[in-house]
Design a protein around this motif. Structure first.
Motif, PDB file in Angstrom:
ATOM      1  N   ALA A 128     -28.893  12.055  76.723  1.00  0.00           N
ATOM      2  CA  ALA A 128     -28.091  11.343  75.729  1.00  0.00           C
ATOM      3  C   ALA A 128     -26.659  11.198  76.218  1.00  0.00           C
ATOM      4  O   ALA A 128     -26.117  12.068  76.888  1.00  0.00           O
ATOM      5  CB  ALA A 128     -28.125  12.067  74.395  1.00  0.00           C
ATOM      6  N   GLN A 130     -22.888  10.585  74.641  1.00  0.00           N
ATOM      7  CA  GLN A 130     -22.151  10.691  73.378  1.00  0.00           C
ATOM      8  C   GLN A 130     -20.792  10.026  73.530  1.00  0.00           C
ATOM      9  O   GLN A 130     -20.071  10.248  74.508  1.00  0.00           O
ATOM     10  CB  GLN A 130     -21.961  12.158  72.989  1.00  0.00           C
ATOM     11  CG  GLN A 130     -21.258  12.369  71.666  1.00  0.00           C
ATOM     12  CD  GLN A 130     -22.207  12.279  70.489  1.00  0.00           C
ATOM     13  OE1 GLN A 130     -23.323  12.774  70.559  1.00  0.00           O
ATOM     14  NE2 GLN A 130     -21.759  11.660  69.403  1.00  0.00           N
ATOM     15  N   SER A 133     -18.873   8.860  67.350  1.00  0.00           N
ATOM     16  CA  SER A 133     -20.032   9.194  66.520  1.00  0.00           C
ATOM     17  C   SER A 133     -21.314   8.536  67.008  1.00  0.00           C
ATOM     18  O   SER A 133     -22.371   8.678  66.392  1.00  0.00           O
ATOM     19  CB  SER A 133     -19.766   8.781  65.065  1.00  0.00           C
ATOM     20  OG  SER A 133     -19.542   7.377  64.984  1.00  0.00           O
ATOM     21  N   ARG A 135     -24.408   8.154  69.589  1.00  0.00           N
ATOM     22  CA  ARG A 135     -25.224   8.913  70.534  1.00  0.00           C
ATOM     23  C   ARG A 135     -26.324   7.992  71.037  1.00  0.00           C
ATOM     24  O   ARG A 135     -27.114   7.465  70.252  1.00  0.00           O
ATOM     25  CB  ARG A 135     -25.811  10.152  69.866  1.00  0.00           C
ATOM     26  CG  ARG A 135     -26.438  11.151  70.838  1.00  0.00           C
ATOM     27  CD  ARG A 135     -26.787  12.444  70.099  1.00  0.00           C
ATOM     28  NE  ARG A 135     -27.358  13.436  70.983  1.00  0.00           N
ATOM     29  CZ  ARG A 135     -26.663  14.277  71.732  1.00  0.00           C
ATOM     30  NH1 ARG A 135     -25.359  14.228  71.709  1.00  0.00           N
ATOM     31  NH2 ARG A 135     -27.264  15.159  72.513  1.00  0.00           N
ATOM     32  N   TYR A 136     -26.364   7.790  72.367  1.00  0.00           N
ATOM     33  CA  TYR A 136     -27.351   6.866  72.955  1.00  0.00           C
ATOM     34  C   TYR A 136     -28.317   7.652  73.836  1.00  0.00           C
ATOM     35  O   TYR A 136     -27.895   8.356  74.756  1.00  0.00           O
ATOM     36  CB  TYR A 136     -26.659   5.793  73.795  1.00  0.00           C
ATOM     37  CG  TYR A 136     -27.631   4.791  74.357  1.00  0.00           C
ATOM     38  CD1 TYR A 136     -28.101   3.741  73.570  1.00  0.00           C
ATOM     39  CD2 TYR A 136     -28.107   4.905  75.663  1.00  0.00           C
ATOM     40  CE1 TYR A 136     -29.011   2.840  74.073  1.00  0.00           C
ATOM     41  CE2 TYR A 136     -29.019   4.005  76.162  1.00  0.00           C
ATOM     42  CZ  TYR A 136     -29.473   2.969  75.366  1.00  0.00           C
ATOM     43  OH  TYR A 136     -30.385   2.072  75.861  1.00  0.00           O
ATOM     44  N   TYR A 137     -29.613   7.532  73.538  1.00  0.00           N
ATOM     45  CA  TYR A 137     -30.647   8.238  74.285  1.00  0.00           C
ATOM     46  C   TYR A 137     -31.149   7.330  75.405  1.00  0.00           C
ATOM     47  O   TYR A 137     -31.824   6.323  75.168  1.00  0.00           O
ATOM     48  CB  TYR A 137     -31.779   8.663  73.354  1.00  0.00           C
ATOM     49  CG  TYR A 137     -31.339   9.720  72.369  1.00  0.00           C
ATOM     50  CD1 TYR A 137     -31.437  11.075  72.690  1.00  0.00           C
ATOM     51  CD2 TYR A 137     -30.782   9.375  71.144  1.00  0.00           C
ATOM     52  CE1 TYR A 137     -31.005  12.062  71.801  1.00  0.00           C
ATOM     53  CE2 TYR A 137     -30.351  10.346  70.253  1.00  0.00           C
ATOM     54  CZ  TYR A 137     -30.464  11.680  70.593  1.00  0.00           C
ATOM     55  OH  TYR A 137     -30.033  12.643  69.710  1.00  0.00           O
ATOM     56  N   THR A 145     -26.170   7.177  64.956  1.00  0.00           N
ATOM     57  CA  THR A 145     -24.951   7.840  64.522  1.00  0.00           C
ATOM     58  C   THR A 145     -25.370   9.155  63.871  1.00  0.00           C
ATOM     59  O   THR A 145     -26.546   9.525  63.894  1.00  0.00           O
ATOM     60  CB  THR A 145     -24.182   6.970  63.515  1.00  0.00           C
ATOM     61  OG1 THR A 145     -24.988   6.791  62.341  1.00  0.00           O
ATOM     62  CG2 THR A 145     -23.850   5.615  64.114  1.00  0.00           C
ATOM     63  N   GLN A 146     -24.422   9.834  63.251  1.00  0.00           N
ATOM     64  CA  GLN A 146     -24.758  11.095  62.584  1.00  0.00           C
ATOM     65  C   GLN A 146     -25.678  10.871  61.395  1.00  0.00           C
ATOM     66  O   GLN A 146     -26.396  11.776  60.974  1.00  0.00           O
ATOM     67  CB  GLN A 146     -23.477  11.798  62.132  1.00  0.00           C
ATOM     68  CG  GLN A 146     -22.597  12.248  63.295  1.00  0.00           C
ATOM     69  CD  GLN A 146     -21.281  12.838  62.829  1.00  0.00           C
ATOM     70  OE1 GLN A 146     -20.898  12.677  61.670  1.00  0.00           O
ATOM     71  NE2 GLN A 146     -20.574  13.510  63.732  1.00  0.00           N
ATOM     72  N   GLU A 223     -13.834   5.046  72.538  1.00  0.00           N
ATOM     73  CA  GLU A 223     -13.710   5.598  71.193  1.00  0.00           C
ATOM     74  C   GLU A 223     -12.398   5.100  70.611  1.00  0.00           C
ATOM     75  O   GLU A 223     -11.329   5.239  71.222  1.00  0.00           O
ATOM     76  CB  GLU A 223     -13.725   7.120  71.225  1.00  0.00           C
ATOM     77  CG  GLU A 223     -13.671   7.765  69.855  1.00  0.00           C
ATOM     78  CD  GLU A 223     -13.788   9.271  69.906  1.00  0.00           C
ATOM     79  OE1 GLU A 223     -13.724   9.899  68.839  1.00  0.00           O
ATOM     80  OE2 GLU A 223     -13.940   9.823  71.035  1.00  0.00           O
TER      81      GLU A 223
END
Length: 226
Positions: A128, A130, A133, A135-137, A145-146, A223
């Motif tokens: 992943a 990050q 917020s 998160r890319y797999y 996101t969360q 970000e």
């Protein structure tokens, strides 16, 4: 699993689709290879069940597009009445993961699906990236996101993956285009359209991540303070 079933025989397609749906799978259907490619460009699937002998685009030709042009590693199970050794070898050569000859028992198809699912779950590294917020797999090709996972068409996934992998550095427009379309470069309008839609999706789903442009350098994902 989210399964794409590609079969030109309406009776076979309906029977298999109903069976897999009853087993708890989410199934989308296509009657030929061209329709399948369109669906694969729009959504992410966990498995492709692919007939070989189809009009417009055969199963083997479709598999070549999946592997060589869309650059997807989605597992493929071929379904076909062609049962010679040469046919099977061709199926594996173009990127198939399993080969089931017709007629077949539906429980056998389910067992093969389960085997592929277990194998993929056991071998996936689940790497992943990050950023804020987001998160890319990488291996599974999805973003979240969360609060929730969100989907992207194939080309937008590829742009996002390249930008995240390079972040915080810039990636030139030419580098992005050549990585995504090595053999069939689109015009600039097509690329701008994909990038615009990706930005819209990120703005909608991720409050503190944005793609910025700098003339002469290209694009980078960062970000933000939002």
């Amino acid at each position: 699993m989210h399964i794409l079933l590609v079969e030109d025989d309406p009776q076979v397609l309906e029977t298999v689709c109903d069976y897999l749906s009853l087993k708890g799978h989410e199934v989308d259907c296509a009657y030929n290879g061209r329709s399948a490619i369109t669906l694969l460009e729009q959504a992410r699937f966990d498995l492709i069940i692919l007939d070989v002998m189809m009009p417009k685009l055969s199963g083997t030709e479709t598999a070549k597009v999946v592997r060589q042009q869309l650059h997807l590693n989605t597992p493929i199970i071929f379904l076909t009445a062609r049962d010679t050794l040469e046919d099977k070898l061709e199926g594996f050569a173009v990127g198939g993961d399993d080969y089931l000859t017709k007629p077949f028992a539906l429980p056998e198809l389910e067992v093969r699906i389960d085997a592929i699912q277990k194998r993929c779950n056991g071998t996936t590294q689940n790497t992943a990236i990050q950023l804020g917020s987001l998160r890319y797999y990488v291996d599974e090709e999805y973003a979240e996101t969360q609060s929730e996972r969100f989907s992207l068409p194939v080309t937008q996934h590829q742009i996002l993956k390249l930008l995240l992998s390079a972040s915080p550095n810039f990636v030139s427009k030419d580098a992005l285009i050549n990585s995504i379309w090595p053999d069939n470069v689109p015009d600039s309008d097509a690329f701008r359209s994909h990038l615009y839609n990706l930005r819209k999706t990120l703005k909608k789903n991720v409050a503190n991540v944005e793609i910025i442009t700098e003339v002469g350098r290209g694009y980078r994902i960062v970000e933000s303070s939002a």
